[in-house]
Design a protein around this motif. Structure first.
Motif, PDB file in Angstrom:
ATOM      1  N   SER A   1       0.732  -2.756  -4.398  1.00 59.03           N
ATOM      2  CA  SER A   1       0.209  -3.877  -3.615  1.00 59.03           C
ATOM      3  C   SER A   1      -1.112  -3.526  -2.944  1.00 59.03           C
TER       4      SER A   1
ATOM      5  N   ALA B   1      -2.554  -6.424   1.418  1.00 56.58           N
ATOM      6  CA  ALA B   1      -1.594  -5.484   0.841  1.00 56.58           C
ATOM      7  C   ALA B   1      -0.182  -5.750   1.342  1.00 56.58           C
TER       8      ALA B   1
ATOM      9  N   THR C   1       8.113  -0.756   1.674  1.00 51.91           N
ATOM     10  CA  THR C   1       7.028  -1.460   0.989  1.00 51.91           C
ATOM     11  C   THR C   1       5.871  -1.744   1.940  1.00 51.91           C
TER      12      THR C   1
ATOM     13  N   THR D   1      -3.891  -3.400  -5.564  1.00 57.91           N
ATOM     14  CA  THR D   1      -4.219  -4.781  -5.930  1.00 57.91           C
ATOM     15  C   THR D   1      -5.055  -5.453  -4.840  1.00 57.91           C
ATOM     16  N   ALA D   2      -4.636  -5.295  -3.593  1.00 58.53           N
ATOM     17  CA  ALA D   2      -5.368  -5.885  -2.466  1.00 58.53           C
ATOM     18  C   ALA D   2      -6.769  -5.285  -2.345  1.00 58.53           C
TER      19      ALA D   2
ATOM     20  N   ALA E   1       2.219  -0.007   1.751  1.00 58.86           N
ATOM     21  CA  ALA E   1       1.115  -0.924   1.487  1.00 58.86           C
ATOM     22  C   ALA E   1       0.045  -0.814   2.566  1.00 58.86           C
TER      23      ALA E   1
ATOM     24  N   VAL F   1       6.131  -0.124  -4.956  1.00 57.33           N
ATOM     25  CA  VAL F   1       5.626  -1.500  -4.821  1.00 57.33           C
ATOM     26  C   VAL F   1       4.510  -1.558  -3.774  1.00 57.33           C
ATOM     27  N   GLY F   2       4.686  -0.828  -2.668  1.00 58.66           N
ATOM     28  CA  GLY F   2       3.666  -0.814  -1.625  1.00 58.66           C
ATOM     29  C   GLY F   2       2.346  -0.247  -2.113  1.00 58.66           C
TER      30      GLY F   2
ATOM     31  N   CYS G   1       1.070  -9.021  -0.143  1.00 58.21           N
ATOM     32  CA  CYS G   1       1.403  -8.837  -1.557  1.00 58.21           C
ATOM     33  C   CYS G   1       2.723  -8.104  -1.710  1.00 58.21           C
ATOM     34  N   GLY G   2       2.911  -7.055  -0.910  1.00 57.46           N
ATOM     35  CA  GLY G   2       4.164  -6.312  -0.958  1.00 57.46           C
ATOM     36  C   GLY G   2       5.356  -7.165  -0.568  1.00 57.46           C
TER      37      GLY G   2
ATOM     38  N   ILE H   1       6.225  -9.551  -3.480  1.00 63.35           N
ATOM     39  CA  ILE H   1       6.922  -8.892  -4.585  1.00 63.35           C
ATOM     40  C   ILE H   1       8.338  -8.497  -4.179  1.00 63.35           C
ATOM     41  N   THR H   2       8.461  -7.892  -2.999  1.00 62.44           N
ATOM     42  CA  THR H   2       9.757  -7.352  -2.566  1.00 62.44           C
ATOM     43  C   THR H   2      10.726  -8.431  -2.109  1.00 62.44           C
TER      44      THR H   2
END
Length: 219
Positions: A179, A74, A125, A182-183, A129, A175-176, A77-78, A81-82
């Motif tokens: 993420s 997570a 984020t 998604t994770a 996350a 976003v967090g 991923c964050g 993206i960030t």
């Protein structure tokens, strides 16, 4: 600064300014005693290090390994993206660099200088996350309470230090959360594969390794 950053600064100008002015008022009322706390929150939230440490500990034990993988994934991923995608693409200037008023607010509390762009907040984020990943993978009731209080305080500290606009930290929180979800699903997939091939030594090792066994063997 690109068109989207211009839109953010225009559409949310009143919202961002009101909260940042409120933070400055709090600093004036408290005589800047909040500054060390804000700096401490920023320090422990830097680059998601706190959650990488938590993930490393969780990865050491079979019962918490799934949570460790999810937290690690997570936060990564964050960060992707960030820090890799959005910051440079949006290129929003930090409030203390974009406005003399906010620069004066930052100077009043002796806020440290910040590098990189402002949108979204990497600290927010990573915090969101990591906490959300823990909430999705662990059942302890205190995690959401303690975790999300930490997220709110960290987000507020970034505004207090004039490092981010409120819309930056809100975007980081979104976003967090994305993420972490998604994770979580990627982690479920990973462990489904590991369980399917548990009869293979390598996969069994990943599932069953316990760091405590290393110490038992040396006794």
């Amino acid at each position: 600064m690109n068109t989207f950053a211009d839109w953010l600064n225009t559409a949310f100008a009143g919202f961002d300014r009101a909260i940042l002015e409120g933070m400055h008022s709090a600093a004036e009322a408290c005589g800047r005693i909040l500054t060390p706390a804000a700096e401490f929150l920023t320090l422990i939230g830097e680059k998601g290090i706190l959650f990488f440490i938590i993930a490393a500990v969780l990865l050491c034990f079979p019962k918490t390994r799934r949570a460790g993988v999810c937290v690690f994934g997570a936060v990564c991923c964050g960060a992707l993206i960030t820090n890799i995608c959005l910051k440079d693409a949006v290129a929003r200037i930090r409030p203390l660099e974009a406005s003399e008023v906010f620069a004066d607010f930052a100077h009043f509390i002796n806020a440290p200088a910040e590098s990189e762009y402002s949108f979204p907040s990497g600290h927010a984020t990573a915090a969101m996350a990591g906490v959300t990943a823990l909430c999705l993978t662990r059942k302890e009731k205190y995690i959401p309470v303690v975790g999300y209080i930490y997220v709110v305080l960290l987000a507020a500290s970034r505004n207090y230090l004039m490092a981010h606009y409120p819309t930056d930290v809100i975007a980081g929180i979104i976003v967090g959360a994305f993420s972490a979800v998604t994770a979580f699903f990627i982690t479920k997939l990973i462990f489904a594969v590991l369980e399917k091939y548990r009869d293979k030594k390598f996969f069994a090792f990943i599932l069953d390794f316990d760091v405590r066994n290393l110490f038992r063997r040396t006794e």
